[in-house]
Design a protein around this motif. Structure first.
Motif, PDB file in Angstrom:
ATOM      1  N   TRP A  46      38.528  84.700   9.508  1.00  0.00           N
ATOM      2  CA  TRP A  46      38.611  84.963  10.942  1.00  0.00           C
ATOM      3  C   TRP A  46      37.391  84.420  11.670  1.00  0.00           C
ATOM      4  CZ3 TRP A  46      41.004  85.193  15.102  1.00  0.00           C
ATOM      5  CH2 TRP A  46      40.494  85.800  16.243  1.00  0.00           C
ATOM      6  N   ARG A  50      37.675  81.788  14.671  1.00  0.00           N
ATOM      7  CA  ARG A  50      37.135  82.178  15.981  1.00  0.00           C
ATOM      8  C   ARG A  50      36.088  81.192  16.480  1.00  0.00           C
ATOM      9  NH1 ARG A  50      33.941  87.507  15.544  1.00  0.00           N
ATOM     10  NH2 ARG A  50      32.554  85.999  14.536  1.00  0.00           N
ATOM     11  N   ASP A  51      35.284  80.660  15.563  1.00  0.00           N
ATOM     12  CA  ASP A  51      34.140  79.844  15.970  1.00  0.00           C
ATOM     13  C   ASP A  51      34.289  78.355  15.668  1.00  0.00           C
ATOM     14  OD1 ASP A  51      32.942  82.288  16.625  1.00  0.00           O
ATOM     15  OD2 ASP A  51      32.037  82.475  14.634  1.00  0.00           O
ATOM     16  N   ARG A  74      45.565  88.266  15.174  1.00  0.00           N
ATOM     17  CA  ARG A  74      44.365  87.944  15.944  1.00  0.00           C
ATOM     18  C   ARG A  74      44.433  86.518  16.494  1.00  0.00           C
ATOM     19  NH1 ARG A  74      39.052  90.705  13.098  1.00  0.00           N
ATOM     20  NH2 ARG A  74      39.968  92.766  12.705  1.00  0.00           N
ATOM     21  N   ILE A  75      44.916  85.595  15.662  1.00  0.00           N
ATOM     22  CA  ILE A  75      45.035  84.207  16.108  1.00  0.00           C
ATOM     23  C   ILE A  75      45.992  84.101  17.287  1.00  0.00           C
ATOM     24  CG2 ILE A  75      45.883  81.918  15.432  1.00  0.00           C
ATOM     25  CD1 ILE A  75      44.791  82.522  12.601  1.00  0.00           C
ATOM     26  N   ARG A  77      46.381  86.022  19.657  1.00  0.00           N
ATOM     27  CA  ARG A  77      45.782  86.477  20.915  1.00  0.00           C
ATOM     28  C   ARG A  77      44.715  85.510  21.437  1.00  0.00           C
ATOM     29  NH1 ARG A  77      46.269  91.552  18.103  1.00  0.00           N
ATOM     30  NH2 ARG A  77      44.094  91.451  17.394  1.00  0.00           N
ATOM     31  N   MET A  78      44.456  84.442  20.696  1.00  0.00           N
ATOM     32  CA  MET A  78      43.447  83.479  21.126  1.00  0.00           C
ATOM     33  C   MET A  78      43.968  82.632  22.286  1.00  0.00           C
ATOM     34  SD  MET A  78      42.015  82.139  17.430  1.00  0.00           S
ATOM     35  CE  MET A  78      40.813  81.027  18.165  1.00  0.00           C
ATOM     36  N   GLU A  79      43.059  82.262  23.176  1.00  0.00           N
ATOM     37  CA  GLU A  79      43.448  81.415  24.302  1.00  0.00           C
ATOM     38  C   GLU A  79      43.801  80.006  23.819  1.00  0.00           C
ATOM     39  OE1 GLU A  79      41.655  79.876  28.613  1.00  0.00           O
ATOM     40  OE2 GLU A  79      40.600  81.411  27.429  1.00  0.00           O
ATOM     41  N   ARG A  80      42.988  79.482  22.920  1.00  0.00           N
ATOM     42  CA  ARG A  80      43.297  78.193  22.298  1.00  0.00           C
ATOM     43  C   ARG A  80      43.421  78.412  20.797  1.00  0.00           C
ATOM     44  NH1 ARG A  80      41.355  74.306  19.255  1.00  0.00           N
ATOM     45  NH2 ARG A  80      41.877  72.103  19.653  1.00  0.00           N
ATOM     46  N   ARG A  81      44.626  78.575  20.354  1.00  0.00           N
ATOM     47  CA  ARG A  81      44.852  78.925  18.962  1.00  0.00           C
ATOM     48  C   ARG A  81      45.143  77.694  18.117  1.00  0.00           C
ATOM     49  NH1 ARG A  81      50.061  78.712  17.325  1.00  0.00           N
ATOM     50  NH2 ARG A  81      49.618  80.050  15.564  1.00  0.00           N
TER      51      ARG A  81
END
Length: 236
Positions: A46, A50-51, A74-75, A77-81
């Motif tokens: 993760w 994320r980074d 979680r992925i 919900r990312m803005e740029r997944r």
């Protein structure tokens, strides 16, 4: 040319090494992918996602710390997944269906031939949903949403979902592209779908009991087509 950045998240070191070697060998020929990171558990994975500004994650499901389903949530919900291709030792219906429902862009069993990993990576990076043929047959029983598809129609439908062109399918089956177009219209009519996105949604989200999940996420397939009309069977 921008290389696609890939991370491998798997708790088995030899699996990570094998996938990395396979991808790097392919990249030495076409140079379009780069394995930039690895993680041995879900927490590390993760953090990488994320980074890391990744394009694709090769994700195992059974991970210590944070399992693959939690990572997929979680992925999502990312803005740029990044795209996610699940690579799992499990080959039953439930993990395939559950991974796709959680937001995976494709599913690959570790028992598949190495070439399938390259096909899966290419398909997912191109914007397609990659599902093994065996899983397609289980996820999409004949007649689940309408008239039963013929064996030839089922074969063509699988090819369409895998991202193959009419011409490529026609060549593989020894038919003309015009004949494939006619069969495709029949498939759309029988399943009650209007384009390739809805076809992918139909084939991957109808279970053995005819129960529907939520609609497919936008962009599962790369091509949209106008609503087809009925077409005569080929008869070949």
């Amino acid at each position: 040319m921008h290389k696609k950045r890939i991370a491998i998240v798997d708790d088995h070191a030899f699996i990570r090494l094998g996938m990395r070697m396979l991808l790097e060998r392919q990249s030495s020929c076409d140079g379009d992918v780069d394995v930039v990171a690895e993680a041995a558990d879900g927490v590390q994975g993760w953090q990488l996602v994320r980074d890391g500004a990744l394009d694709l994650v090769l994700l195992d499901i059974n991970l210590p710390g944070l399992d693959g389903y939690d990572m997929l949530a979680r992925i999502g919900r990312m803005e740029r997944r990044p795209k996610v291709l699940v690579v799992s030792a499990s080959d039953g219906l439930l993990p395939v269906r559950r991974a796709l429902a959680a937001g995976a862009d494709g599913f690959l069993c570790k028992s598949e031939a190495p070439l399938e990993l390259l096909r899966g990576v290419a398909a997912v990076l191109a914007g397609h949903c990659f599902i093994p043929r065996g899983a397609l047959r289980v996820l999409a029983p004949p007649g689940a949403r309408g008239e039963a598809l013929s064996p030839r129609e089922r074969c063509i439908a699988e090819g369409l979902v895998e991202g193959r062109s009419n011409k490529a399918i026609a060549h593989a089956l020894g038919l003309s592209a015009k004949t494939i177009s006619a069969h495709k219209r029949n498939i759309f009519r029988k399943l009650g779908v209007r384009n390739l996105i809805e076809l992918v949604d139909c084939l991957r989200s109808t279970d053995s009991y005819g129960v529907r999940r939520a609609t497919a996420r936008e962009g599962v397939a790369a091509v949209r087509e106008s609503p087809p009309g009925p077409a005569p069977e080929d008869g070949r």
